[in-house]
Design a protein around this motif. Structure first.
Motif, PDB file in Angstrom:
ATOM      1  N   ILE A 276       0.808  -1.221   0.000  1.00  0.00           N
ATOM      2  CA  ILE A 276       0.000   0.000   0.000  1.00  0.00           C
ATOM      3  C   ILE A 276       0.843   1.273   0.000  1.00  0.00           C
ATOM      4  CG2 ILE A 276      -1.996  -1.128   1.057  1.00  0.00           C
ATOM      5  CD1 ILE A 276      -1.099   0.028   3.738  1.00  0.00           C
ATOM      6  N   CYS A 277       2.102   1.160   0.383  1.00  0.00           N
ATOM      7  CA  CYS A 277       2.967   2.341   0.419  1.00  0.00           C
ATOM      8  C   CYS A 277       3.826   2.467  -0.838  1.00  0.00           C
ATOM      9  CB  CYS A 277       3.858   2.306   1.647  1.00  0.00           C
ATOM     10  SG  CYS A 277       5.080   0.971   1.617  1.00  0.00           S
ATOM     11  N   LEU A 278       3.687   1.540  -1.764  1.00  0.00           N
ATOM     12  CA  LEU A 278       4.556   1.518  -2.949  1.00  0.00           C
ATOM     13  C   LEU A 278       3.919   2.220  -4.136  1.00  0.00           C
ATOM     14  CD1 LEU A 278       5.781  -2.206  -2.800  1.00  0.00           C
ATOM     15  CD2 LEU A 278       6.908  -0.163  -1.857  1.00  0.00           C
ATOM     16  N   ARG A 279       4.734   2.848  -4.944  1.00  0.00           N
ATOM     17  CA  ARG A 279       4.275   3.453  -6.187  1.00  0.00           C
ATOM     18  C   ARG A 279       3.981   2.394  -7.246  1.00  0.00           C
ATOM     19  NH1 ARG A 279       2.494   8.576  -5.364  1.00  0.00           N
ATOM     20  NH2 ARG A 279       4.021   9.855  -4.257  1.00  0.00           N
ATOM     21  N   ARG A 280       4.730   1.295  -7.202  1.00  0.00           N
ATOM     22  CA  ARG A 280       4.547   0.221  -8.168  1.00  0.00           C
ATOM     23  C   ARG A 280       4.567  -1.116  -7.453  1.00  0.00           C
ATOM     24  NH1 ARG A 280       8.524   1.846 -13.272  1.00  0.00           N
ATOM     25  NH2 ARG A 280       7.580   3.894 -13.697  1.00  0.00           N
ATOM     26  N   LEU A 281       3.784  -2.052  -7.962  1.00  0.00           N
ATOM     27  CA  LEU A 281       3.764  -3.391  -7.394  1.00  0.00           C
ATOM     28  C   LEU A 281       5.060  -4.131  -7.730  1.00  0.00           C
ATOM     29  CD1 LEU A 281       0.124  -4.471  -8.281  1.00  0.00           C
ATOM     30  CD2 LEU A 281       0.987  -3.840  -6.019  1.00  0.00           C
ATOM     31  N   PRO A 282       5.488  -5.024  -6.841  1.00  0.00           N
ATOM     32  CA  PRO A 282       6.664  -5.840  -7.146  1.00  0.00           C
ATOM     33  C   PRO A 282       6.423  -6.752  -8.350  1.00  0.00           C
ATOM     34  CG  PRO A 282       6.146  -5.925  -4.806  1.00  0.00           C
ATOM     35  CD  PRO A 282       4.985  -5.264  -5.475  1.00  0.00           C
ATOM     36  N   ILE A 283       7.490  -7.108  -9.030  1.00  0.00           N
ATOM     37  CA  ILE A 283       7.416  -8.054 -10.139  1.00  0.00           C
ATOM     38  C   ILE A 283       7.528  -9.458  -9.563  1.00  0.00           C
ATOM     39  CG2 ILE A 283       8.530  -8.825 -12.267  1.00  0.00           C
ATOM     40  CD1 ILE A 283       9.677  -5.971 -12.512  1.00  0.00           C
ATOM     41  N   GLY A 284       6.579 -10.320  -9.926  1.00  0.00           N
ATOM     42  CA  GLY A 284       6.626 -11.674  -9.399  1.00  0.00           C
ATOM     43  C   GLY A 284       5.543 -12.531  -9.986  1.00  0.00           C
ATOM     44  N   LYS A 285       5.081 -13.521  -9.227  1.00  0.00           N
ATOM     45  CA  LYS A 285       4.023 -14.411  -9.697  1.00  0.00           C
ATOM     46  C   LYS A 285       2.767 -13.607 -10.005  1.00  0.00           C
ATOM     47  CE  LYS A 285       5.091 -19.014  -7.948  1.00  0.00           C
ATOM     48  NZ  LYS A 285       4.620 -20.140  -7.115  1.00  0.00           N
ATOM     49  N   PRO A 286       1.937 -14.061 -10.944  1.00  0.00           N
ATOM     50  CA  PRO A 286       0.756 -13.292 -11.373  1.00  0.00           C
ATOM     51  C   PRO A 286      -0.187 -12.935 -10.230  1.00  0.00           C
ATOM     52  CG  PRO A 286       1.146 -15.130 -12.848  1.00  0.00           C
ATOM     53  CD  PRO A 286       2.081 -15.301 -11.687  1.00  0.00           C
ATOM     54  N   TYR A 287      -0.697 -11.705 -10.313  1.00  0.00           N
ATOM     55  CA  TYR A 287      -1.716 -11.257  -9.374  1.00  0.00           C
ATOM     56  C   TYR A 287      -3.071 -11.541 -10.016  1.00  0.00           C
ATOM     57  CZ  TYR A 287       2.119  -8.484  -7.377  1.00  0.00           C
ATOM     58  OH  TYR A 287       3.300  -8.077  -6.819  1.00  0.00           O
ATOM     59  N   PHE A 288      -3.801 -12.477  -9.456  1.00  0.00           N
ATOM     60  CA  PHE A 288      -5.144 -12.789  -9.948  1.00  0.00           C
ATOM     61  C   PHE A 288      -5.136 -13.055 -11.465  1.00  0.00           C
ATOM     62  CE2 PHE A 288      -5.490  -9.820  -6.369  1.00  0.00           C
ATOM     63  CZ  PHE A 288      -6.071 -10.668  -5.425  1.00  0.00           C
ATOM     64  N   GLY A 289      -4.165 -13.788 -11.919  1.00  0.00           N
ATOM     65  CA  GLY A 289      -4.112 -14.184 -13.310  1.00  0.00           C
ATOM     66  C   GLY A 289      -3.428 -13.192 -14.234  1.00  0.00           C
ATOM     67  N   ARG A 290      -3.023 -12.050 -13.717  1.00  0.00           N
ATOM     68  CA  ARG A 290      -2.338 -11.050 -14.561  1.00  0.00           C
ATOM     69  C   ARG A 290      -0.871 -10.930 -14.164  1.00  0.00           C
ATOM     70  NH1 ARG A 290      -5.451  -5.512 -14.557  1.00  0.00           N
ATOM     71  NH2 ARG A 290      -3.875  -5.152 -16.173  1.00  0.00           N
ATOM     72  N   VAL A 291      -0.042 -10.619 -15.154  1.00  0.00           N
ATOM     73  CA  VAL A 291       1.397 -10.437 -14.898  1.00  0.00           C
ATOM     74  C   VAL A 291       1.692  -8.948 -14.823  1.00  0.00           C
ATOM     75  CG1 VAL A 291       3.719 -10.844 -15.771  1.00  0.00           C
ATOM     76  CG2 VAL A 291       1.948 -12.576 -16.103  1.00  0.00           C
TER      77      VAL A 291
END
Length: 292
Positions: A276-291
């Motif tokens: 919640i404090c980040l400007r961008r999400l980390p790169i990693g396994k898909p979030y809810f089916g999206r990369v």
């Protein structure tokens, strides 16, 4: 009545100068044997020098060496022995691919050291004792398994430290002005990084720890971090305060714009409150089916 010239006294004069007989004048008797004439011709062909020319020629000949003569051995300079093996250029020392197995003795004014792709196995405190001008050390591609804890922390101006592609199991204490630490492709485990290893590094911006054996994100990362690479480790979980401060809802990590966590066993979608404090999400396994 004029007496005829004696045949034995008859001679010919060659190379006469108009004004005077010079040293170059040669005399040849008409009936002189051929062997003597040839000897005189050979003698005439030998160059002669005045005093000044002779001295110059002697000086010149001092530098002529027989092809089979061994060159004189020159001893290494006492103050800069490393510069016989490495390349030293105005504060920079390049020792790449020289097969050295230890940190070489450096000139005191060294600011940049590149000793990549060698056989170095250990770094000691003595290797970098009293080098206040060192700003960058690159030891990529060696066989380093051990670094004494205070080997780098005593360097007051070291800003960039590269330890990639070695066999490290742990990180040593780090210098106070460090901006970049690259230690990817090692064997570092989470218990090989002290809890407060990065906490007091107020200038740290780039942290590369990918391709190691970490099982968690390093703790107490400073707010100055801009890039954090942790890909290809064994990280399986994170918490709400890994990157953020749950007790401070207004806290934002303004500078952290790149976090790489791909090829870890963690499913980032399970920890939505951790970003919640980040400007961008980390790169990693898909979030809810999206990369992302």
């Amino acid at each position: 009545f004029t007496a005829p010239a004696n045949k034995e006294d008859k001679f010919l004069v060659h190379d006469l100068e108009v004004e005077s007989f010079g040293a170059g004048t040669s005399y040849e008797y008409e009936d002189e044997p051929q062997e003597i004439k040839q000897a005189k011709l050979e003698e005439k062909a030998i160059p002669t020098f005045g005093d000044a020319d002779t001295n110059h020629e002697i000086e010149h000949l001092r530098f002529i060496r027989s092809p089979t003569e061994e060159p004189e051995a020159e001893g290494p300079p006492v103050d800069m022995p490393t510069c016989l093996l490495c390349v030293c250029l105005t504060g920079s020392v390049y020792c790449d691919e020289t097969n050295i197995d230890a940190i070489p003795m450096l000139p005191k004014e060294t600011s940049y050291l590149y000793a990549r792709f060698n056989q170095i196995k250990k770094v000691t405190v003595k290797d970098f004792a009293d080098f206040p001008t060192l700003r960058r050390i690159d030891l990529t591609g060696n066989l380093i398994t051990e670094i004494e804890d205070k080997a780098f922390s005593q360097l007051p101006n070291l800003e960039h430290l590269t330890l990639s592609e070695n066999k490290l199991l742990r990180l040593p204490a780090l210098p106070p002005k460090l901006r970049t630490l690259a230690a990817q492709h090692n064997r570092i485990k989470s218990n090989g990084i002290k809890r407060n290893a990065f906490k007091n590094l107020a200038g740290l911006e780039f942290l590369y720890l990918g391709f190691n054996r970490l099982d968690k994100v390093p703790a107490n990362l400073p707010d100055t971090i801009r890039v954090l690479h942790l890909q290809h480790n064994n990280i399986s979980t994170i918490t709400d305060n890994t990157f953020c401060k749950p007790q401070d809802s207004s806290y934002i990590r303004e500078r952290l714009t790149e976090i790489r966590l791909e090829e870890n066993p963690i499913n980032l979608a399970e920890y939505p409150n951790s970003y919640i404090c980040l400007r961008r999400l980390p790169i990693g396994k898909p979030y809810f089916g999206r990369v992302y």
